[in-house]
Design a protein around this motif. Structure first.
Motif, PDB file in Angstrom:
ATOM      1  N   PRO A   1       0.606  -0.975   0.034  1.00 59.32           N
ATOM      2  CA  PRO A   1      -0.094   0.050  -0.135  1.00 59.32           C
ATOM      3  C   PRO A   1       0.973   1.317   0.094  1.00 59.32           C
ATOM      4  O   PRO A   1       0.546   2.355  -0.580  1.00 59.32           O
ATOM      5  CB  PRO A   1      -0.752  -0.087   1.201  1.00 59.32           C
ATOM      6  CG  PRO A   1      -0.801  -1.572   1.717  1.00 59.32           C
ATOM      7  CD  PRO A   1       0.455  -2.091   1.161  1.00 59.32           C
TER       8      PRO A   1
ATOM      9  N   GLN B   1       2.147   2.001  -3.410  1.00 62.61           N
ATOM     10  CA  GLN B   1       1.341   2.461  -4.545  1.00 62.61           C
ATOM     11  C   GLN B   1       0.296   3.590  -4.053  1.00 62.61           C
ATOM     12  O   GLN B   1      -0.793   3.670  -4.190  1.00 62.61           O
ATOM     13  CB  GLN B   1       0.201   1.513  -5.020  1.00 62.61           C
ATOM     14  CG  GLN B   1       1.107   0.044  -5.623  1.00 62.61           C
ATOM     15  CD  GLN B   1       1.840   0.591  -6.977  1.00 62.61           C
ATOM     16  OE1 GLN B   1       1.330   1.475  -7.672  1.00 62.61           O
ATOM     17  NE2 GLN B   1       2.870  -0.037  -7.318  1.00 62.61           N
ATOM     18  N   TRP B   2       0.932   4.307  -3.265  1.00 63.39           N
ATOM     19  CA  TRP B   2       0.034   5.366  -2.639  1.00 63.39           C
ATOM     20  C   TRP B   2      -0.630   6.317  -3.249  1.00 63.39           C
ATOM     21  O   TRP B   2      -2.000   6.821  -2.977  1.00 63.39           O
ATOM     22  CB  TRP B   2       0.677   6.315  -1.661  1.00 63.39           C
ATOM     23  CG  TRP B   2       1.885   7.146  -2.218  1.00 63.39           C
ATOM     24  CD1 TRP B   2       3.113   7.007  -2.013  1.00 63.39           C
ATOM     25  CD2 TRP B   2       1.586   8.537  -2.585  1.00 63.39           C
ATOM     26  NE1 TRP B   2       4.012   7.898  -2.617  1.00 63.39           N
ATOM     27  CE2 TRP B   2       3.116   8.853  -2.938  1.00 63.39           C
ATOM     28  CE3 TRP B   2       0.513   9.286  -2.447  1.00 63.39           C
ATOM     29  CZ2 TRP B   2       3.107  10.165  -3.480  1.00 63.39           C
ATOM     30  CZ3 TRP B   2       0.819  10.714  -2.803  1.00 63.39           C
ATOM     31  CH2 TRP B   2       2.046  10.874  -3.245  1.00 63.39           C
TER      32      TRP B   2
ATOM     33  N   LEU C   1      -3.741   4.663  -4.540  1.00 66.55           N
ATOM     34  CA  LEU C   1      -4.729   4.608  -3.567  1.00 66.55           C
ATOM     35  C   LEU C   1      -5.567   5.687  -3.021  1.00 66.55           C
ATOM     36  O   LEU C   1      -6.716   5.649  -2.501  1.00 66.55           O
ATOM     37  CB  LEU C   1      -3.954   3.913  -2.267  1.00 66.55           C
ATOM     38  CG  LEU C   1      -3.654   2.266  -2.666  1.00 66.55           C
ATOM     39  CD1 LEU C   1      -2.948   2.011  -1.534  1.00 66.55           C
ATOM     40  CD2 LEU C   1      -4.820   1.361  -2.678  1.00 66.55           C
TER      41      LEU C   1
END
Length: 171
Positions: free
Chosen positions: A72, A75-76, A79
């Motif tokens: 996570p 890949q902020w 997101l």
């Protein structure tokens, strides 16, 4: 005419000219037993190979954080955009259409901004940087404008919209 190459030894040609479309196989290797090789491309041709072996990653499509960070965190950017879209859709479902649609449009506009400014934007990178920025930006702008023009009590009045509606519907 040479039986090996199919070339004639006439003027301007040589009898030892090679066919550039075939890959040379060493005499001690039978076909199919050696290491896998990419097919040779003819010099001066711009044709793509018949079979592709890999897909190129879009520019800036690398991780947005270091490889040892959890998924996570890496890949902020995507997101963040997805969380804003989910918030907008939930607001729309809770009978706050205009605010929800504005949140979705703002999320896409933020995606365009992140894609344009970050050197590595992870899974937010789908196409080339220019195409992604234009696509996200135009979609975000259109959604925001439609949310501002939504009935009842539109916040944005387009003077020719009523005439266009009457012209298209025929009323």
């Amino acid at each position: 005419m040479s039986p090996e190459t199919g070339e004639s030894g006439g003027p301007g040609g040589s009898s030892d000219a090679r066919d550039l479309t075939r890959e040379a196989v060493p005499p001690d290797e039978a076909p199919g037993t050696g290491p896998a090789r990419a097919p040779a491309r003819r010099p001066g041709t711009r044709r793509f190979p018949l079979f592709t072996r890999d897909t190129a990653r879009p520019e800036g499509g690398g991780r947005a954080a270091s490889g040892d960070a959890p998924a996570p965190v890496r890949q902020w950017p995507i997101l963040g955009v997805l969380v804003l879209v989910a918030l907008g859709l939930s607001l729309t479902a809770l009978d706050h259409f205009r605010v929800g649609a504005l949140a979705v449009g703002a999320a896409l506009s933020a995606g365009a901004l992140l894609r344009g400014l970050l050197p590595e934007s992870g899974m937010l990178a789908v196409r080339s940087r220019f195409t992604d920025v234009v696509t996200y930006g135009v979609l975000g702008l259109v959604i925001v404008l439609l949310a501002l023009m939504a009935q009842p009590d539109p916040l944005l009045h387009v003077p020719f919209l009523k005439d266009t509606l009457h012209f298209t519907v025929g009323g």
